[in-house]
Design a protein around this motif. Structure first.
Motif, PDB file in Angstrom:
ATOM      1  N   ASN A 114      38.369  40.031  41.726  1.00  0.00           N
ATOM      2  CA  ASN A 114      37.501  40.919  42.499  1.00  0.00           C
ATOM      3  C   ASN A 114      38.159  41.271  43.831  1.00  0.00           C
ATOM      4  OD1 ASN A 114      35.036  42.040  41.884  1.00  0.00           O
ATOM      5  ND2 ASN A 114      34.082  40.030  41.647  1.00  0.00           N
ATOM      6  N   ARG A 115      38.708  40.244  44.468  1.00  0.00           N
ATOM      7  CA  ARG A 115      39.345  40.464  45.780  1.00  0.00           C
ATOM      8  C   ARG A 115      40.570  41.366  45.633  1.00  0.00           C
ATOM      9  NH1 ARG A 115      38.311  35.317  47.392  1.00  0.00           N
ATOM     10  NH2 ARG A 115      40.322  34.590  46.634  1.00  0.00           N
ATOM     11  N   ILE A 116      41.352  41.121  44.567  1.00  0.00           N
ATOM     12  CA  ILE A 116      42.573  41.932  44.370  1.00  0.00           C
ATOM     13  C   ILE A 116      42.179  43.386  44.103  1.00  0.00           C
ATOM     14  CG2 ILE A 116      44.586  42.270  42.894  1.00  0.00           C
ATOM     15  CD1 ILE A 116      44.505  39.173  42.417  1.00  0.00           C
ATOM     16  N   GLU A 117      41.092  43.572  43.345  1.00  0.00           N
ATOM     17  CA  GLU A 117      40.613  44.930  43.072  1.00  0.00           C
ATOM     18  C   GLU A 117      40.293  45.617  44.414  1.00  0.00           C
ATOM     19  OE1 GLU A 117      37.447  44.952  40.146  1.00  0.00           O
ATOM     20  OE2 GLU A 117      36.906  47.005  40.708  1.00  0.00           O
ATOM     21  N   GLY A 118      39.651  44.857  45.307  1.00  0.00           N
ATOM     22  CA  GLY A 118      39.327  45.391  46.642  1.00  0.00           C
ATOM     23  C   GLY A 118      40.583  45.673  47.447  1.00  0.00           C
ATOM     24  N   GLN A 119      41.592  44.779  47.296  1.00  0.00           N
ATOM     25  CA  GLN A 119      42.860  45.012  48.014  1.00  0.00           C
ATOM     26  C   GLN A 119      43.503  46.325  47.549  1.00  0.00           C
ATOM     27  OE1 GLN A 119      44.405  40.857  47.095  1.00  0.00           O
ATOM     28  NE2 GLN A 119      45.554  41.233  48.966  1.00  0.00           N
ATOM     29  N   VAL A 120      43.523  46.539  46.238  1.00  0.00           N
ATOM     30  CA  VAL A 120      44.160  47.758  45.707  1.00  0.00           C
ATOM     31  C   VAL A 120      43.363  48.990  46.155  1.00  0.00           C
ATOM     32  CG1 VAL A 120      44.850  48.983  43.597  1.00  0.00           C
ATOM     33  CG2 VAL A 120      45.142  46.505  43.740  1.00  0.00           C
ATOM     34  N   GLU A 180      43.928  49.974  40.157  1.00  0.00           N
ATOM     35  CA  GLU A 180      42.596  49.433  40.473  1.00  0.00           C
ATOM     36  C   GLU A 180      41.800  49.263  39.163  1.00  0.00           C
ATOM     37  OE1 GLU A 180      40.669  51.731  43.583  1.00  0.00           O
ATOM     38  OE2 GLU A 180      38.726  50.827  43.054  1.00  0.00           O
ATOM     39  N   GLY A 181      41.921  50.269  38.301  1.00  0.00           N
ATOM     40  CA  GLY A 181      41.243  50.208  36.992  1.00  0.00           C
ATOM     41  C   GLY A 181      41.807  49.082  36.143  1.00  0.00           C
ATOM     42  N   GLN A 182      43.130  48.896  36.199  1.00  0.00           N
ATOM     43  CA  GLN A 182      43.753  47.803  35.433  1.00  0.00           C
ATOM     44  C   GLN A 182      43.204  46.447  35.890  1.00  0.00           C
ATOM     45  OE1 GLN A 182      47.956  49.329  36.180  1.00  0.00           O
ATOM     46  NE2 GLN A 182      48.328  48.251  34.256  1.00  0.00           N
ATOM     47  N   VAL A 183      43.117  46.269  37.216  1.00  0.00           N
ATOM     48  CA  VAL A 183      42.642  44.976  37.738  1.00  0.00           C
ATOM     49  C   VAL A 183      41.168  44.779  37.350  1.00  0.00           C
ATOM     50  CG1 VAL A 183      42.252  43.602  39.834  1.00  0.00           C
ATOM     51  CG2 VAL A 183      44.321  44.997  39.636  1.00  0.00           C
ATOM     52  N   ARG A 184      40.396  45.859  37.414  1.00  0.00           N
ATOM     53  CA  ARG A 184      38.992  45.771  36.992  1.00  0.00           C
ATOM     54  C   ARG A 184      38.914  45.368  35.499  1.00  0.00           C
ATOM     55  NH1 ARG A 184      37.362  50.847  37.897  1.00  0.00           N
ATOM     56  NH2 ARG A 184      37.592  50.388  40.118  1.00  0.00           N
ATOM     57  N   GLY A 185      39.807  45.971  34.712  1.00  0.00           N
ATOM     58  CA  GLY A 185      39.844  45.634  33.277  1.00  0.00           C
ATOM     59  C   GLY A 185      40.206  44.172  33.058  1.00  0.00           C
ATOM     60  N   ILE A 186      41.149  43.667  33.860  1.00  0.00           N
ATOM     61  CA  ILE A 186      41.556  42.256  33.743  1.00  0.00           C
ATOM     62  C   ILE A 186      40.358  41.356  34.088  1.00  0.00           C
ATOM     63  CG2 ILE A 186      43.050  40.494  34.778  1.00  0.00           C
ATOM     64  CD1 ILE A 186      45.120  42.844  35.200  1.00  0.00           C
ATOM     65  N   ARG A 187      39.619  41.750  35.121  1.00  0.00           N
ATOM     66  CA  ARG A 187      38.434  40.959  35.497  1.00  0.00           C
ATOM     67  C   ARG A 187      37.428  40.955  34.337  1.00  0.00           C
ATOM     68  NH1 ARG A 187      33.903  42.739  37.605  1.00  0.00           N
ATOM     69  NH2 ARG A 187      34.807  44.565  38.624  1.00  0.00           N
ATOM     70  N   GLN A 188      37.235  42.125  33.719  1.00  0.00           N
ATOM     71  CA  GLN A 188      36.252  42.185  32.611  1.00  0.00           C
ATOM     72  C   GLN A 188      36.729  41.346  31.416  1.00  0.00           C
ATOM     73  OE1 GLN A 188      36.265  46.397  32.650  1.00  0.00           O
ATOM     74  NE2 GLN A 188      34.516  46.556  34.086  1.00  0.00           N
ATOM     75  N   MET A 189      38.031  41.371  31.163  1.00  0.00           N
ATOM     76  CA  MET A 189      38.565  40.530  30.071  1.00  0.00           C
ATOM     77  C   MET A 189      38.253  39.058  30.363  1.00  0.00           C
ATOM     78  SD  MET A 189      42.342  42.206  29.486  1.00  0.00           S
ATOM     79  CE  MET A 189      42.829  41.284  28.010  1.00  0.00           C
TER      80      MET A 189
END
Lengths: 96, 96, 96, 96
Positions: free
Chosen positions: C20-26, B23-32
């Motif tokens: 954002n959606r994928i973060e929510g999925q995870v 979840e943190g990785q995906v959040r990091g990807i979004r921030q990038m």
């Protein structure tokens, strides 16, 4: 050992026919390359052969689960543990 | 229903920790992406998150095979058939 | 650096929304695991998140090809070689 | 059309040799199935052939990017757009 002792007896003919076709696909891809055909056309054929190969693997895996793994699980103990560890590793290779 | 009735009780904490990280990785990807970072760097992080997600799936699958599927197989009959068909479909989605 | 200097400027919002959606999925998958939900249901959600992640990667890759790689290729020389080698490696990681 | 007009001229022999080997691998998998060999051993060989096929695809893709796509990108306009859209679709099929 023969197929009846393994799970894919009922699908053996179908699997052999598909593998025959995939062998022909790969041969065709080689001939396209020898003829210097366009990269993308060759790549399209490789993706098709790749999908066909994967679907044979999934069919074999399904048979293996329904027969060898189910039988071993019913037996329990180390026979079951070995079979389950083995099939898990096969799935990991496939899903890689 | 809780994890003990399903196969992943012994791995539940480990799986939750990994999912937290992903979840943190995906959040990091979004921030990038919000920061307009370089495409290849973002793609590298996506491949890492993708591998992490797949390895959680394989761990869950292994637990499911060892517990739910093995138990159902020992029971036999339609209970076993349903469980085996279900896990085969899950493997196919994963290996797609 | 910002997105306009990279290829995904026109897709930036779309990519951020999907991430954002994928973060929510995870996060949802983690909660299912915490609640001890059924393995197969969790696996189904993981496959969905995995596909969503891969499609974001393909969108980014497409933008990168159309902008950064195309620009570098037009420039030629080592700039082009580096960009092409870099994107090839990214594709290999994705197709692994 | 021949390979020199496409990107893989310098790798043509290597690609043909690999495809020959993969054809042999698939034939071997078929013979294992005809002989009723153990499912997991057949699955292991399928995973190996699958990886070999994917690595040929990545080699072809790399050549295509370095030559056909780079040339078209330098040309610009619709020639570049078509080539870029085409290679993006090929990557998506491969990464599926």
């Amino acid at each position: 050992m023969n197929a009846t002792q393994h799970g894919y007896a009922s699908d053996q003919k179908r699997i052999i026919a598909r593998l025959n076709r995939i062998e022909g696909q790969v041969r065709g891809i080689r001939q396209m390359t020898e003829n210097g055909e366009y990269c993308i056309d060759i790549l399209t054929q490789i993706s098709a052969a790749d999908s066909a190969l994967k679907s044979v693997a999934l069919l074999l895996l399904d048979d293996h689960l329904h027969h060898c793994v189910a039988k071993a699980a019913a037996e329990g103990g180390t026979v079951a543990d070995e079979k389950l560890a083995e099939v898990s590793a096969a799935i990991a290779r496939l899903a890689k």
